[in-house]
Structure formats: C-alpha cells, structure tokens
Design a protein around this motif. Structure first.
Motif, PDB file in Angstrom:
ATOM      1  N   GLN A   1     -42.949  13.890 -55.024  1.00 15.77           N
ATOM      2  CA  GLN A   1     -43.475  14.011 -56.379  1.00 15.77           C
ATOM      3  C   GLN A   1     -42.511  14.808 -57.263  1.00 15.77           C
ATOM      4  OE1 GLN A   1     -46.926  12.738 -57.707  1.00 15.77           O
ATOM      5  NE2 GLN A   1     -45.097  12.624 -58.914  1.00 15.77           N
ATOM      6  N   ALA A   2     -42.021  15.923 -56.738  1.00 16.90           N
ATOM      7  CA  ALA A   2     -41.066  16.737 -57.502  1.00 16.90           C
ATOM      8  C   ALA A   2     -39.792  15.928 -57.760  1.00 16.90           C
ATOM      9  CB  ALA A   2     -40.744  18.017 -56.749  1.00 16.90           C
ATOM     10  N   ASP A   3     -39.301  15.231 -56.731  1.00 19.60           N
ATOM     11  CA  ASP A   3     -38.067  14.449 -56.865  1.00 19.60           C
ATOM     12  C   ASP A   3     -38.219  13.360 -57.932  1.00 19.60           C
ATOM     13  OD1 ASP A   3     -36.835  15.905 -54.919  1.00 19.60           O
ATOM     14  OD2 ASP A   3     -37.133  14.434 -53.319  1.00 19.60           O
ATOM     15  N   LEU A   4     -39.327  12.637 -57.862  1.00 21.49           N
ATOM     16  CA  LEU A   4     -39.481  11.486 -58.754  1.00 21.49           C
ATOM     17  C   LEU A   4     -39.858  11.906 -60.175  1.00 21.49           C
ATOM     18  CD1 LEU A   4     -41.176   9.132 -56.159  1.00 21.49           C
ATOM     19  CD2 LEU A   4     -38.960   8.749 -57.270  1.00 21.49           C
ATOM     20  N   LEU A   5     -40.481  13.079 -60.309  1.00 22.17           N
ATOM     21  CA  LEU A   5     -40.802  13.586 -61.652  1.00 22.17           C
ATOM     22  C   LEU A   5     -39.620  14.306 -62.282  1.00 22.17           C
ATOM     23  CD1 LEU A   5     -44.306  15.341 -61.504  1.00 22.17           C
ATOM     24  CD2 LEU A   5     -43.672  13.394 -62.931  1.00 22.17           C
ATOM     25  N   GLY A   6     -38.797  14.930 -61.421  1.00 24.62           N
ATOM     26  CA  GLY A   6     -37.739  15.786 -61.956  1.00 24.62           C
ATOM     27  C   GLY A   6     -38.315  17.095 -62.481  1.00 24.62           C
ATOM     28  N   VAL A   7     -39.478  17.483 -61.987  1.00 23.26           N
ATOM     29  CA  VAL A   7     -40.176  18.690 -62.448  1.00 23.26           C
ATOM     30  C   VAL A   7     -40.718  19.399 -61.204  1.00 23.26           C
ATOM     31  CG1 VAL A   7     -42.307  19.428 -63.623  1.00 23.26           C
ATOM     32  CG2 VAL A   7     -40.822  17.738 -64.711  1.00 23.26           C
ATOM     33  N   PRO A   8     -40.692  20.739 -61.145  1.00 22.56           N
ATOM     34  CA  PRO A   8     -41.245  21.430 -59.970  1.00 22.56           C
ATOM     35  C   PRO A   8     -42.745  21.164 -59.790  1.00 22.56           C
ATOM     36  CG  PRO A   8     -39.954  22.930 -61.326  1.00 22.56           C
ATOM     37  CD  PRO A   8     -40.091  21.672 -62.110  1.00 22.56           C
ATOM     38  N   VAL A   9     -43.122  21.046 -58.538  1.00 27.81           N
ATOM     39  CA  VAL A   9     -44.529  20.867 -58.179  1.00 27.81           C
ATOM     40  C   VAL A   9     -44.975  22.164 -57.497  1.00 27.81           C
ATOM     41  CG1 VAL A   9     -45.984  19.644 -56.497  1.00 27.81           C
ATOM     42  CG2 VAL A   9     -44.442  18.354 -58.024  1.00 27.81           C
TER      43      VAL A   9
END
Ligand SMILES: Nc1ncnc2c1ncn2[C@@H]1O[C@H](COP(=O)(O)OP(=O)(O)O)[C@@H](O)[C@H]1O
Ligand SMILES: O=P(O)(O)OC[C@H](O)CO
Length: 496
Positions: free
Chosen positions: A419-427
């Motif tokens: 999720q973090a990788d595909l969003l480019g945002v920290p989870v």
C-alpha cells in the motif's frame, strides 16, 4: 462510573468492548451471525438476531471486564451503515428482514432514476452517487413489497431506521427513535447542507416523513437504556456509523487527515472539516460527525471487496487455509507475474460505481501459480485504494501525507508495504487496531464528560508500525497501468 461500553454492530458480527478512562480495553465479546442470500444479489440479516447477538455481547463484555452496568458512564453505538430496517412502532417488531448495504436488488430502480435525470439532484443534496448501496431505494422497495406497509407508514404506525436506530429503539424500550447525522447521510434522504431530511428527496423516493427518526448529535446523551436490559439504566451518549467511528477512533480530527479500514470492504475517509467538499471524481461527500451542533464533513471512497477477496481465496478457491496464510504465500514470489485480479464480485464501488462489473482474473500463463494469484489479490486491495486517493487528489483534497490504517487485513505487513509502495505515501498502523469501537467509546465519553475534548483522546493514539514507500516511480506507474487495463476489461460485464 467512568467505564464506557461500545456496541459495534458490524456486517458479519456483533461486538462489544468495555473501555476505561484511559481508552484501554477492559472487556470484549464477539458473536458472528447468519448471512442470508435468498436470491442472487440479495443480502439479508435477521433483525432479531442483530439484537440478540449485540445485547448478548454487551453482557459478556461487562462480565469480561469484571464490572456491572452501574459502573458505566455511557454507551456508544457504532454500526454497519445503510442497512435498512422497517418496524412496527406498537410492538417494535420488524416487518421484514434487514436489507444489507451489499444488497443489489434495487439496482434497476437506480437505473430508472438515473435515466429520468435525478442523479445530479441526489448528488447535490446528499453528496452520494445514485446506487443501490444506500438506504433510500431499499426502503422504497420494502414499502412497495410488504403488504400494507405504505398505508401503515402514512398512518404513522411504522418506523424506519438504519442499524443504529434499530438498536437504540430496543435499548430504550421503544422510547427513542433517533439517528446521528453521519448515519442519516448514508440514507440518500438527508440533505448534508441543511442537516435535515430533504423534502424533495422524500417525495422522489416516495418516503412518508412519519417513518423517519429524529436526528441527534453524534456525541451527547440522547436517552438511556431500559434498566432491565443490563441491570442499570445507562446513558446512550454516542452514535456513529462504523467508518465514521473508525475515523474518530484514529483521531483524524484535522482536515486532510485520513484513515483506511481494511475489513470486508475498504473504506477510506478523509476529514474535510467544516467544509463540504464536493467530489468531481465520484467520491462521496458525507458527514463525519456532529458534536455540539457543529458538523464535520468527510470525503469517502467505498470499496465493496477488500478482505473479502482473501475470504474468497480461502472459501471459494481453497488456495489458503486461513486469511493469515495469504501473506506467506504471496511473499513466496517477487511479483504477481503479470496476473491481475479485479475483485468486482458485487460490482465496483468508488470511483467507478459500476454495478455490472464482475470479478476478472487476467494475465494467466503456464507459469502462473497460486502464489501469483494470492499476490495479485493483495495488490488488488492496495490498487483499489490508490484509485481512491488519486480521485481525492484530483478533487483538490489533501494532499495525503500519511494514511492511518486499521481493520482485520491491516495486520498483513506485506499488504501494508504494498500500500505504501503503490501510494507513494507512508502507511501508519496504530497500536490500537479496534478503532471502530474505540471511536464509539470516545464519542460517548466526550458526551458524558469522561474526556474534555478531541485533544485529550488524540493523545491516546500511538504508532505501532510505519511503512515507508520503497517502490521506484516507473514501477509504480507500470503496475497502475496494468491494473487499469484490467479494470476496463471487468467493467460492464453483466450489463446484458
Ligand atoms: N492477515 C490477513 N491478510 C489479509 N486479509 C486478512 C487477514 N486477516 C484477516 N483478513 C481479512 O480481514 C477481514 C476481516 O476484518 P474485520 O475488520 O474483522 O472485517 P469486518 O469488520 O468487515 O467484518 C476478512 O475479510 C479477512 O479475510
Ligand atoms: O460492517 P463493516 O465493517 O463491513 O462496514 C460496513 C460499512 O459500514 C458499509 O458502508
């Protein structure tokens, strides 16, 4: 007297939790109940079973905490949203099974309303997409299908409610017929601008006003429980739909803060504060909560199949023995090997709103294994969420700087990293994952003065683990492009 009891009436189970004044769990109980599928696309619950399991759980949670109801400062209620009930005021007896949010029986009614040009009015007044997901067409269906219901509704003999109203009615022995603005905002009958039921929509859907509950704040005492139910009268002090409660439990109090809950479905809510942000990208504008008359709004993306994909791999395909096993299986391959799973089993929710899309597995080769399918399934959960965040970006909400996560599937570390990788945002995953029940307890606790304000409850929130994006931008773009090709293949499949 400073304990709080949260009743969390979900789609597949009823739960109850006792919290102390530090927001720590002291007692817990959970009971699953039956899902009924009487026809393709229909999903029903037994209203009595909802009550029986929920009230049983409340008693067990109190015992588990080692307290009696007399030690409770208040009860907070949180619930599966949109699910529609119709009952007799005189007896409190439901006239029909509850029609669950997932039920698609009124999809054709929505098509007719769309063809007649009503979608824009509905969007402008309610913030919702015209879809069978919401309560209005379900209630109209009940009034038309239960013999005598319409006449009795007009005579004021019947009551409508979402699950919160049904619970409060029975908790209070029929004294209270109420809902909160967050739940009301999911009925498609509520005007999010005026904060009241909308006369034009009541006329459009043919709903007599006499059926509707009174709207009360999400936090604050609205009445009390019958003393004979739990052994003492307890103030009913908080009401919120489960996704709104989870947003509250995640302490997303400032505009721009967002949470995603990975349960049966996935529901991403971003707080937009006092501002009603209208989506041009097919997200929902909804009420988060109303406290002391002040409404906080949210943008919401609703995904119908989240963790349920993992259940399907387990029960439908037999690829795994338990949900937890998917992580090791998916991690046994470096990527999905070009396999794309579009989980449109009950259509696609936001931002596509395609009731006729169907589940699709693409890109299979002789080299494809169950591990590739498992990995594609986890990617599908994360990629659907990316579509929601992209729509929020296009709407000018945010920018999202981190995503707070909860729900059963948020325990999956591989999924969270994807999720973090595909969003480019920290989870960011909090220590306390039971944010729905916690949010209901917070609303109730604020309502009875156990806590002074949101800042005090926000101080309880703590990180368990943070997942930082590690994927290169070109790899992210390629994965998204393949996913969107898959989505296009899945769309409109069942149209004929
Ligand atoms: N380790 C895991 N990895 C992926 N999915 C999981 C995992 N554990 C549970 N799930 C999924 O999470 C869902 C249960 O989460 P929960 O928050 O209890 O859902 P709900 O409140 O909607 O019933 C199920 O659909 C299950 O398949
Ligand atoms: O019961 P859950 O957790 O699957 O949540 C259901 C949502 O409220 C439906 O809108």
């Amino acid at each position: 007297m400073s304990y709080l009891l949260a009743l969390d009436q979900g789609t597949t189970s009823s739960r109850a939790m006792v919290f102390d004044a530090d927001g720590r769990v002291q007692g817990v109980a959970q009971q699953a109940f039956a899902q009924h599928f009487p026809q393709p696309g229909w999903v029903e619950h037994d209203p009595q079973e909802i009550l029986a399991t929920q009230f049983d759980c409340a008693r067990v949670a109190l015992t588990d905490a080692g307290i009696t109801a007399a030690a409770l400062a208040g009860i907070g209620i949180t619930n599966q949203r949109e699910t529609t009930l119709l009952w007799e005021r005189a007896s409190g007896r439901a006239l029909a099974p509850a029609i669950v949010w997932q039920d698609r029986r009124t999809a054709a009614d929505c098509d007719r309303l769309r063809a007649a040009g009503h979608a824009e009015l509905i969007r402008a007044r309610t913030g919702l997409e015209l879809d069978a997901y919401f309560s209005a067409t379900k209630l109209a269906w009940l009034l038309d299908s239960v013999p005598g219901a319409r006449t009795r509704a007009e005579a004021g003999e019947l009551a409508f409610g979402t699950v919160d109203s049904w619970l409060v009615w029975h908790l209070s022995g029929g004294a209270l017929h109420v809902t909160d603005p967050g739940n009301a905002a999911r009925t498609m009958l509520f005007n999010i601008h005026s904060g009241d039921w909308d006369e034009d929509l009541l006329t459009l859907f043919g709903i007599p006003r006499a059926l509707l509950p009174r709207i009360v704040d999400s936090s604050g005492v609205c009445g009390e429980t019958c003393p004979d139910l739990f052994g003492a009268a307890v103030p009913i002090a908080g009401i919120a739909g489960d996704q709104q409660a989870a947003t509250f439990g995640q302490a997303c109090f400032a505009p721009g803060m967002a949470k995603n809950t990975y349960g049966t479905g996935c529901f991403l809510l971003m707080n937009t504060g006092a501002e009603v942000v209208r989506s041009d990208n097919r997200l929902l504008t909804t009420v988060g909560w109303r406290i002391a008359g002040q409404t906080s709004y949210a943008l919401e993306g609703s995904i119908f199949m989240g963790g349920a994909i993992v259940q399907w791999l387990r029960d439908g395909l037999g690829l795994i023995r338990c949900a937890h096993d998917i992580e090791a299986l998916a991690a046994s391959v470096p990527d999905s090997g070009g396999v794309v799973l579009v989980p449109a089993f009950t259509g696609l929710g936001a931002p596509y709103w395609d009731a006729y899309a169907r589940g699709t597995l693409l890109g299979l080769t002789r080299g494809s294994s169950r591990a590739h399918i498992a990995r594609a399934a986890l990617e599908a959960i994360a990629l659907q969420t990316v579509d929601l965040v992209a729509a929020m970006d296009r709407d000018g909400a945010g920018p999202l700087t981190e995503l707070r996560v909860d729900g059963g599937a948020a325990a999956n570390n591989l999924l969270m990293q994807m999720q973090a990788d595909l969003l480019g945002v920290p989870v960011v995953r909090p220590q306390m994952l039971e944010t729905t029940a916690l949010g209901a307890a917070y609303l109730a606790g604020l309502g009875v003065g156990v806590w002074s304000g949101p800042d005090e409850v926000a101080a309880h929130w703590a990180v368990e683990r943070r997942f930082d994006p590690m994927m290169q931008a070109d790899q992210r773009a390629a994965t998204l492009a393949l996913w969107h090709r898959g989505v296009e293949r899945a769309r409109g499949w069942a149209d004929a």
